[in-house]
Design an enzyme around this catalytic site. Structure first.
Site, PDB file in Angstrom:
ATOM      1  N   ALA A   1       0.802  -1.221   0.000  1.00 33.12           N
ATOM      2  CA  ALA A   1       0.000   0.000   0.000  1.00 33.12           C
ATOM      3  C   ALA A   1       0.834   1.269   0.000  1.00 33.12           C
ATOM      4  O   ALA A   1       0.429   2.286  -0.573  1.00 33.12           O
ATOM      5  CB  ALA A   1      -0.940  -0.001   1.209  1.00 33.12           C
TER       6      ALA A   1
ATOM      7  N   ARG B   1      -3.062   0.716   7.273  1.00 35.17           N
ATOM      8  CA  ARG B   1      -2.707   0.542   8.672  1.00 35.17           C
ATOM      9  C   ARG B   1      -1.962   1.702   9.318  1.00 35.17           C
ATOM     10  O   ARG B   1      -1.764   1.700  10.521  1.00 35.17           O
ATOM     11  CB  ARG B   1      -1.888  -0.743   8.851  1.00 35.17           C
ATOM     12  CG  ARG B   1      -2.735  -1.979   8.595  1.00 35.17           C
ATOM     13  CD  ARG B   1      -1.928  -3.254   8.692  1.00 35.17           C
ATOM     14  NE  ARG B   1      -2.799  -4.421   8.561  1.00 35.17           N
ATOM     15  CZ  ARG B   1      -3.256  -4.891   7.426  1.00 35.17           C
ATOM     16  NH1 ARG B   1      -2.936  -4.280   6.299  1.00 35.17           N
ATOM     17  NH2 ARG B   1      -4.044  -5.949   7.385  1.00 35.17           N
TER      18      ARG B   1
ATOM     19  N   GLN C   1       0.559  -6.126  -3.851  1.00 40.95           N
ATOM     20  CA  GLN C   1      -0.601  -6.384  -3.006  1.00 40.95           C
ATOM     21  C   GLN C   1      -1.698  -5.358  -3.270  1.00 40.95           C
ATOM     22  O   GLN C   1      -2.791  -5.473  -2.723  1.00 40.95           O
ATOM     23  CB  GLN C   1      -0.193  -6.345  -1.535  1.00 40.95           C
ATOM     24  CG  GLN C   1       0.788  -7.438  -1.135  1.00 40.95           C
ATOM     25  CD  GLN C   1       1.327  -7.243   0.273  1.00 40.95           C
ATOM     26  OE1 GLN C   1       2.091  -6.317   0.539  1.00 40.95           O
ATOM     27  NE2 GLN C   1       0.921  -8.111   1.179  1.00 40.95           N
TER      28      GLN C   1
ATOM     29  N   ASP D   1      -5.158  -1.171  -7.218  1.00 42.46           N
ATOM     30  CA  ASP D   1      -5.531   0.089  -7.872  1.00 42.46           C
ATOM     31  C   ASP D   1      -5.176   0.175  -9.349  1.00 42.46           C
ATOM     32  O   ASP D   1      -5.583   1.111 -10.038  1.00 42.46           O
ATOM     33  CB  ASP D   1      -4.909   1.274  -7.130  1.00 42.46           C
ATOM     34  CG  ASP D   1      -3.412   1.098  -6.879  1.00 42.46           C
ATOM     35  OD1 ASP D   1      -2.677   0.741  -7.819  1.00 42.46           O
ATOM     36  OD2 ASP D   1      -2.980   1.314  -5.737  1.00 42.46           O
TER      37      ASP D   1
ATOM     38  N   HIS E   1      -3.737  -9.585  -4.944  1.00 42.88           N
ATOM     39  CA  HIS E   1      -5.061  -9.375  -4.373  1.00 42.88           C
ATOM     40  C   HIS E   1      -6.089  -8.893  -5.392  1.00 42.88           C
ATOM     41  O   HIS E   1      -7.152  -8.411  -5.023  1.00 42.88           O
ATOM     42  CB  HIS E   1      -4.976  -8.389  -3.201  1.00 42.88           C
ATOM     43  CG  HIS E   1      -4.138  -8.911  -2.065  1.00 42.88           C
ATOM     44  ND1 HIS E   1      -3.480  -8.096  -1.167  1.00 42.88           N
ATOM     45  CD2 HIS E   1      -3.844 -10.187  -1.681  1.00 42.88           C
ATOM     46  CE1 HIS E   1      -2.827  -8.840  -0.281  1.00 42.88           C
ATOM     47  NE2 HIS E   1      -3.034 -10.109  -0.583  1.00 42.88           N
TER      48      HIS E   1
ATOM     49  N   CYS F   1     -25.746  -7.462 -12.935  1.00 45.22           N
ATOM     50  CA  CYS F   1     -25.538  -7.739 -14.350  1.00 45.22           C
ATOM     51  C   CYS F   1     -26.891  -7.762 -15.053  1.00 45.22           C
ATOM     52  O   CYS F   1     -27.950  -7.831 -14.412  1.00 45.22           O
ATOM     53  CB  CYS F   1     -24.828  -9.086 -14.481  1.00 45.22           C
ATOM     54  SG  CYS F   1     -24.509  -9.641 -16.168  1.00 45.22           S
TER      55      CYS F   1
ATOM     56  N   SER G   1       4.270  -3.573   5.051  1.00 44.13           N
ATOM     57  CA  SER G   1       4.676  -3.968   6.399  1.00 44.13           C
ATOM     58  C   SER G   1       4.954  -5.455   6.495  1.00 44.13           C
ATOM     59  O   SER G   1       5.378  -5.952   7.540  1.00 44.13           O
ATOM     60  CB  SER G   1       3.579  -3.593   7.404  1.00 44.13           C
ATOM     61  OG  SER G   1       2.361  -4.237   7.063  1.00 44.13           O
TER      62      SER G   1
END
Length: 237
Positions: free
Chosen positions: A24, A36, A103, A106, A121, A150, A191
């Site tokens: 992130a 976090r 991870q 976007d 992810h 849909c 992290s």
């Protein structure tokens, strides 16, 4: 330029087998809050904890609340790639970077020009109907009210990995292969607390493991640690 950044610049200049593993923190300089840190998504107050809302069981039991949260807090479609995304795309184009393992969901690495992006992810930009399997763009979720549907009536589910869901086996195996073959492995903006993704680092066999993170990572076994914003570091390479 610090001595650590000079060392990193030397390592990356000499290598054609760089692999980047990011989280992130790579996108915070693009205006996307991390999960976090202080002020991040996980320190805000909601009727349910974010970990609960972003779970498969909550999605199944409370789809309207899931999608209300998802639209409000997970979609940052105006964000643009920063210097870290751009440097990685530049390295790939030059044949130096073999893979980006992320991870993040976007899509900013691809927007910057990276092609070999392994999204552990998933991505908010991909969505599919759970009934007929039809794929939909992010607008189908962003512009909907309530639960996005849909044409067939099925729910349009984002192609992101929720808590309680397993990672894609093909993406995992390709990530392991890339890390095993890496000469320089750069871990940036994570992290290393989210498993199983964080466990991939143990497959690295080289001696140039670099961590670029605002805080040092205990137990990472890094050969080089830089505790500065990743965008500003990558812009100097």
């Amino acid at each position: 330029m610090t001595e650590a950044i000079r060392t990193l610049r030397d390592w990356t200049a000499r290598s054609n087998r760089i692999v980047f593993f990011g989280g992130a923190g790579v996108s915070t300089e693009s205006g996307i809050p991390d999960f976090r840190s202080t002020g991040g998504l996980y320190n805000q107050e909601y009727a349910y904890p974010p970990e609960t809302i972003l779970s498969h069981s909550f999605y199944e039991a409370n789809p309207e609340e899931f999608f209300r949260f998802y639209r409000n807090k997970m979609l940052y479609l105006d964000a643009r790639p920063n210097a870290a995304h751009q440097k990685l795309a530049e390295w790939e184009a030059a044949g130096k970077l073999q893979a980006v393992i992320t991870q993040n969901i976007d899509g900013l690495h691809q927007r910057a020009g990276s092609r070999n992006v392994l999204e552990l992810h998933g991505s908010v930009l991909r969505n599919y109907c759970v009934r007929c399997g039809a794929f939909h763009g992010v607008e189908a979720v962003q512009n909907s009210a309530g639960v996005p549907r849909c044409r067939c009536g099925g729910i349009i589910k984002p192609d992101v990995v929720l808590y309680e869901e397993g990672l894609d086996e093909d993406v995992l195996s390709r990530s392991v292969a890339a890390i095993r073959q890496a000469e320089v492995l750069i871990i940036g903006g994570t992290s290393l607390t989210v498993y199983p993704a964080a466990g991939l680092v143990r497959y690295y066999r080289g001696d140039k493991l670099v961590v670029i993170n605002r805080t040092a990572l205990d137990g990472a076994g890094a050969d080089l640690t830089i505790t500065e914003p990743i965008g500003s570091v990558m812009a100097q390479l």
